[in-house]
Design an enzyme around this catalytic site. Structure first.
Site, PDB file in Angstrom:
ATOM      1  N   VAL A   1      10.209  28.547  19.912  1.00 17.37           N
ATOM      2  CA  VAL A   1      11.134  29.801  20.145  1.00 17.37           C
ATOM      3  C   VAL A   1      12.560  29.126  18.841  1.00 17.37           C
ATOM      4  O   VAL A   1      13.262  30.671  18.418  1.00 17.37           O
ATOM      5  CB  VAL A   1      11.051  29.621  21.321  1.00 17.37           C
TER       6      VAL A   1
ATOM      7  N   ALA B   1      12.216  30.074  15.802  1.00 18.27           N
ATOM      8  CA  ALA B   1      12.273  32.050  15.337  1.00 18.27           C
ATOM      9  C   ALA B   1      13.713  32.273  15.836  1.00 18.27           C
ATOM     10  O   ALA B   1      14.519  33.067  14.962  1.00 18.27           O
ATOM     11  CB  ALA B   1      11.613  32.705  16.364  1.00 18.27           C
ATOM     12  N   TYR B   2      14.686  31.788  16.484  1.00 16.27           N
ATOM     13  CA  TYR B   2      15.349  31.654  16.099  1.00 16.27           C
ATOM     14  C   TYR B   2      16.536  31.848  14.969  1.00 16.27           C
ATOM     15  O   TYR B   2      17.760  32.676  14.659  1.00 16.27           O
ATOM     16  CB  TYR B   2      16.655  31.795  17.454  1.00 16.27           C
ATOM     17  N   ILE B   3      16.327  30.424  14.789  1.00 12.68           N
ATOM     18  CA  ILE B   3      17.268  30.470  13.428  1.00 12.68           C
ATOM     19  C   ILE B   3      16.458  30.886  12.113  1.00 12.68           C
ATOM     20  O   ILE B   3      17.567  32.134  11.808  1.00 12.68           O
ATOM     21  CB  ILE B   3      16.949  29.068  13.138  1.00 12.68           C
TER      22      ILE B   3
END
Length: 225
Positions: free
Chosen positions: A127, A130-132
């Protein structure tokens, strides 16, 4: 100034709206839930229901007509999965930027994150990676647009009182923390600093007063990248 803020009920956004209203600006927060509206009204901001995961560019642009600036302060938040990192942290930012172009709201400040702009470190949790990636893609989208954008990458966010001093740089900074109150105050200063357009800035706590830190960048002491 009339400033439209995506993620209008978020922790940074509420602080930003309070600061803007206090100095006589007109903050308008885009919110997802009707029950959030009283919190904005209580600090002197206006609110409009607009779900950036469902709205189209024309709908969002209508809320930006006559605005002097837009601030992207939305995020999928803790507990969200990979899919929402993309639909909010990337997709909603791109949607707001497209709407700003259509509405003629040229000044655009995007709250990103330290770590964006490069691939996630090998072995990163799914996660987080995915955020970065979402933040990096949102930055790339914004940099390609005909807007007077500034990208702000704060370090770890805290809810403590603002210190009033920061480290703000175009060069990479070491990992560090910064109160959300100071992030909001930096955004206010950036809105008043046209010389910071087309800059990618990293932000952590420090001892330089916020206005001085922004003025130094505006006067060219930063290193463009």
């Amino acid at each position: 100034m009339r400033i439209v803020i995506a993620g209008g009920h978020g922790k940074i956004a509420l602080r930003l709206e309070r600061l803007l209203a206090h100095r006589g600006d007109e903050p308008l927060g885009l919110i997802r839930k009707p029950e959030q509206e009283p919190d904005l009204r209580a600090i002197g901001a206006k609110a409009v229901l607009c779900d950036l995961e469902k709205a189209g560019a024309e709908e969002v642009a209508a809320h930006l007509l006559g605005a002097d600036a837009a601030v992207f302060a939305a995020g999928a938040g803790p507990g969200s999965g990979v899919d929402r990192k993309d639909t909010v942290d990337r997709g909603a930012s791109a949607l707001l930027a497209e709407a700003a172009e259509r509405a003629g709201a040229r000044r655009f400040i995007q709250i990103s994150s330290m770590g964006a702009g490069r691939p996630p470190a090998p072995g990163s949790e799914e996660v987080w990676a995915a955020y970065i990636k979402a933040k990096t893609d949102a930055e790339s989208d914004l940099r390609a647009r005909d807007l007077d954008w500034t990208i702000l990458r704060p370090g770890g966010l805290t809810d403590g009182p603002g210190a009033g001093g920061v480290t703000l740089s175009e060069s990479p900074l070491p990992r560090g923390q910064v109160p959300r109150e100071d992030v909001a105050a930096v955004i206010v200063a950036l809105l008043d600093a046209p010389g910071t357009r087309h800059r990618v800035l990293e932000l952590i706590g420090g001892d330089v007063p916020i206005l001085d830190a922004v003025r130094r960048l505006e006067n060219g002491s930063g290193t463009p990248r």
